[in-house]
Design a protein around this motif. Structure first.
Motif, PDB file in Angstrom:
ATOM      1  N   GLY A  73     -10.598  -5.546  -1.479  1.00 23.96           N
ATOM      2  CA  GLY A  73      -9.462  -6.571  -1.396  1.00 23.96           C
ATOM      3  C   GLY A  73      -8.765  -6.214   0.080  1.00 23.96           C
ATOM      4  N   PRO A  74      -7.998  -7.035   0.373  1.00 23.61           N
ATOM      5  CA  PRO A  74      -7.271  -7.047   1.450  1.00 23.61           C
ATOM      6  C   PRO A  74      -6.124  -5.782   1.603  1.00 23.61           C
ATOM      7  N   VAL A  75      -6.257  -5.204   2.694  1.00 25.08           N
ATOM      8  CA  VAL A  75      -5.296  -3.694   2.874  1.00 25.08           C
ATOM      9  C   VAL A  75      -3.918  -4.482   3.419  1.00 25.08           C
ATOM     10  N   ASN A  76      -3.034  -4.085   2.615  1.00 20.24           N
ATOM     11  CA  ASN A  76      -1.570  -4.196   2.723  1.00 20.24           C
ATOM     12  C   ASN A  76      -0.742  -3.262   3.397  1.00 20.24           C
ATOM     13  N   ILE A  77      -1.176  -2.145   3.145  1.00 21.17           N
ATOM     14  CA  ILE A  77      -0.528  -0.964   3.771  1.00 21.17           C
ATOM     15  C   ILE A  77      -1.301   0.120   4.506  1.00 21.17           C
ATOM     16  N   THR A  78      -0.835   0.817   5.127  1.00 24.10           N
ATOM     17  CA  THR A  78      -1.480   1.901   5.826  1.00 24.10           C
ATOM     18  C   THR A  78      -1.751   3.102   5.111  1.00 24.10           C
ATOM     19  N   LYS A  79      -2.904   3.513   4.900  1.00 23.48           N
ATOM     20  CA  LYS A  79      -3.059   4.973   3.920  1.00 23.48           C
ATOM     21  C   LYS A  79      -4.160   5.530   4.375  1.00 23.48           C
ATOM     22  N   VAL A  80      -4.489   6.756   3.895  1.00 26.22           N
ATOM     23  CA  VAL A  80      -5.436   7.684   3.847  1.00 26.22           C
ATOM     24  C   VAL A  80      -6.640   7.504   2.987  1.00 26.22           C
ATOM     25  N   ILE A  81      -7.994   7.300   3.235  1.00 31.22           N
ATOM     26  CA  ILE A  81      -9.041   7.106   2.258  1.00 31.22           C
ATOM     27  C   ILE A  81      -9.970   8.461   2.276  1.00 31.22           C
ATOM     28  N   SER A  82      -9.987   9.334   3.361  1.00 29.35           N
ATOM     29  CA  SER A  82     -10.751  10.281   3.333  1.00 29.35           C
ATOM     30  C   SER A  82      -9.926  11.517   4.154  1.00 29.35           C
TER      31      SER A  82
ATOM     32  N   LEU B 268     -12.660  14.972   9.605  1.00 30.46           N
ATOM     33  CA  LEU B 268     -12.326  13.695  10.112  1.00 30.46           C
ATOM     34  C   LEU B 268     -11.460  13.010   9.097  1.00 30.46           C
ATOM     35  N   THR B 269     -10.088  12.830   9.418  1.00 31.26           N
ATOM     36  CA  THR B 269      -9.375  12.053   8.311  1.00 31.26           C
ATOM     37  C   THR B 269      -9.432  10.756   8.710  1.00 31.26           C
ATOM     38  N   MET B 270      -9.626   9.793   7.713  1.00 31.77           N
ATOM     39  CA  MET B 270      -9.814   8.206   7.742  1.00 31.77           C
ATOM     40  C   MET B 270      -8.878   7.553   6.966  1.00 31.77           C
ATOM     41  N   GLY B 271      -8.661   6.224   7.624  1.00 28.93           N
ATOM     42  CA  GLY B 271      -7.873   5.704   6.764  1.00 28.93           C
ATOM     43  C   GLY B 271      -8.073   3.868   7.085  1.00 28.93           C
ATOM     44  N   VAL B 272      -7.025   3.229   6.331  1.00 31.23           N
ATOM     45  CA  VAL B 272      -7.158   1.961   6.901  1.00 31.23           C
ATOM     46  C   VAL B 272      -5.709   1.369   7.065  1.00 31.23           C
ATOM     47  N   TYR B 273      -5.585   0.258   7.399  1.00 30.16           N
ATOM     48  CA  TYR B 273      -4.061  -0.373   7.956  1.00 30.16           C
ATOM     49  C   TYR B 273      -4.199  -1.700   7.979  1.00 30.16           C
ATOM     50  N   PRO B 274      -3.286  -2.548   7.638  1.00 24.70           N
ATOM     51  CA  PRO B 274      -3.211  -3.974   8.056  1.00 24.70           C
ATOM     52  C   PRO B 274      -3.322  -4.335   9.495  1.00 24.70           C
ATOM     53  N   GLU B 275      -4.063  -5.283   9.736  1.00 24.29           N
ATOM     54  CA  GLU B 275      -4.494  -5.400  11.071  1.00 24.29           C
ATOM     55  C   GLU B 275      -3.313  -6.117  11.700  1.00 24.29           C
ATOM     56  N   SER B 276      -2.417  -6.451  11.130  1.00 22.93           N
ATOM     57  CA  SER B 276      -0.882  -6.987  11.782  1.00 22.93           C
ATOM     58  C   SER B 276      -0.052  -5.666  12.122  1.00 22.93           C
ATOM     59  N   ASN B 277      -0.461  -4.549  11.826  1.00 22.71           N
ATOM     60  CA  ASN B 277       0.199  -3.428  12.407  1.00 22.71           C
ATOM     61  C   ASN B 277       0.055  -2.843  13.724  1.00 22.71           C
ATOM     62  N   GLU B 278       1.065  -2.949  14.512  1.00 26.79           N
ATOM     63  CA  GLU B 278       0.863  -2.376  15.877  1.00 26.79           C
ATOM     64  C   GLU B 278       1.307  -1.149  16.236  1.00 26.79           C
ATOM     65  N   ASN B 279       1.881  -0.560  15.533  1.00 27.89           N
ATOM     66  CA  ASN B 279       2.447   0.913  15.777  1.00 27.89           C
ATOM     67  C   ASN B 279       0.967   1.793  15.720  1.00 27.89           C
ATOM     68  N   ASP B 280       1.401   2.856  16.379  1.00 28.38           N
ATOM     69  CA  ASP B 280       0.374   4.190  16.523  1.00 28.38           C
ATOM     70  C   ASP B 280       0.420   4.541  15.128  1.00 28.38           C
ATOM     71  N   ILE B 281      -0.597   5.454  14.706  1.00 32.01           N
ATOM     72  CA  ILE B 281      -0.887   6.017  13.581  1.00 32.01           C
ATOM     73  C   ILE B 281      -1.205   7.447  13.764  1.00 32.01           C
ATOM     74  N   TRP B 282      -0.291   8.319  13.000  1.00 30.24           N
ATOM     75  CA  TRP B 282      -0.370   9.708  13.380  1.00 30.24           C
ATOM     76  C   TRP B 282      -0.461  10.424  12.022  1.00 30.24           C
ATOM     77  N   VAL B 283      -1.334  11.464  12.175  1.00 27.17           N
ATOM     78  CA  VAL B 283      -1.474  12.264  10.912  1.00 27.17           C
ATOM     79  C   VAL B 283      -0.858  13.763  11.348  1.00 27.17           C
ATOM     80  N   LEU B 284       0.166  14.344  10.252  1.00 28.94           N
ATOM     81  CA  LEU B 284       1.046  15.266  10.668  1.00 28.94           C
ATOM     82  C   LEU B 284       0.316  16.243   9.377  1.00 28.94           C
ATOM     83  N   ILE B 285       0.115  17.470   9.326  1.00 26.64           N
ATOM     84  CA  ILE B 285      -0.099  18.428   8.322  1.00 26.64           C
ATOM     85  C   ILE B 285       0.967  19.173   7.965  1.00 26.64           C
ATOM     86  N   ARG B 286       1.251  19.909   6.896  1.00 30.20           N
ATOM     87  CA  ARG B 286       2.340  20.705   6.609  1.00 30.20           C
ATOM     88  C   ARG B 286       1.823  21.909   5.758  1.00 30.20           C
TER      89      ARG B 286
END
Length: 206
Positions: A72-81, A93-111
Motif C-alpha cells: 500500500g501507500p507509504v505515509n510515514i518514514t520508517k525502516v524496513i531492514s 545496509l539499513t533500508m527504509g521507505v518514505y512518503p515522496e512528499s517528504n523533502e527532508n534528509d533522512i538520518w540513521v543514528l545508533i545508540r
C-alpha cells in the motif's frame, strides 16, 4: 597516533631517502634507504586503516538483514531492514521507505549501551533517497549481543549540516565520542526506532 600524522611522517621519510641518493647530499644512504623503506611501509599501513584512502571502502563487506514487506501507500518514514529485535552483522545496509512528499534528509543514528548517539553515513553523509526508498551504511562497534537502538530522523537543512559537520570533525580527530541527547539539533525529528543486537563481536573492527 592519527593516520594523518603517520602519512606525513611516511612522506617525510621517503623524501629523506630520495635526498640521500642525490650527489653532494648531506644525508647518508645508510640512513636514507632504511628511512625510505620505513616510509613506504607506513603509507601501506595507512592505506588499510585510513578513510583518506578508499581501498577499505571498496572491499568493505556490507550485509543485508531481514526485510519487512511494504504494502500500500507509504505515509510515514520508517525502516524496513533490519527488523525490530533482529541480530545484525558489524556492517549492514539499513533500508527504509518514505512518503515522496517528504523533502527532508533522512538520518540513521545508533545508540549503543553507552547512551550516546552516533550518526551513520556513507560517502554522501545523508541517507540515499530515491523513488520513495532510502538506505545508508550502518556500522556497529560493540560486543557480541550488545543492544542498539537504531533511530531514524527526518532532518531539516540545519540539522543535516550539523550531523555532517560532526562526522567530519570526528574523522579529522580520528575520535568518535558520540553525541549526548541534548546535543541533537532541534531540526531533527525522530520518526522511527527499532532495537537490534550484534550477532558477533564488532569491537575494534573500525
Amino acid at each position: 597516533m592519527s593516520t594523518k600524522i603517520i602519512i606525513i611522517i611516511g612522506v617525510v621519510l621517503i623524501l629523506i631517502a630520495i635526498l640521500s641518493g642525490l650527489k653532494r647530499s648531506i644525508i647518508s644512504t645508510k640512513f636514507g634507504i632504511p628511512a625510505g623503506i620505513l616510509g613506504v611501509l607506513m603509507l601501506i599501513y595507512t592505506s588499510y586503516s585510513s578513510d583518506l584512502v578508499k581501498y577499505n571502502r571498496q572491499i568493505e563487506q556490507i550485509s543485508i538483514g531481514n526485510k519487512l514487506k511494504v504494502e500500500g501507500p507509504v505515509n510515514i518514514t520508517k525502516v524496513i531492514s533490519p527488523i525490530d529485535k533482529d541480530s545484525v552483522d558489524c556492517r549492514i545496509l539499513t533500508m527504509g521507505v518514505y512518503p515522496e512528499s517528504n523533502e527532508n534528509d533522512i538520518w540513521v543514528l545508533i545508540r549503543p549501551t553507552d547512551d550516546k548517539y552516533y550518526p551513520q553515513s556513507d560517502h554522501t553523509n545523508t541517507s540515499y533517497k530515491r523513488d520513495g526508498e532510502w538506505q545508508v551504511v550502518t556500522r556497529f562497534g560493540g560486543d557480541l549481543g550488545e543492544a542498539y537502538d537504531l533511530i531514524v530522523y527526518e532532518a531539516d537543512a540545519s540539522a543535516s549540516n550539523f550531523f555532517s559537520g560532526t562526522i567530519e570533525q570526528w574523522k579529522q580527530a580520528d575520535s568518535y565520542p558520540g553525541l549526548e541527547l541534548e546535543e541533537l539539533p532541534l531540526g531533527a525529528k525522530e520518526v522511527d526506532r527499532i532495537k537490534v543486537y550484534t550477532r558477533k563481536n564488532c569491537r575494534g573492527v573500525f
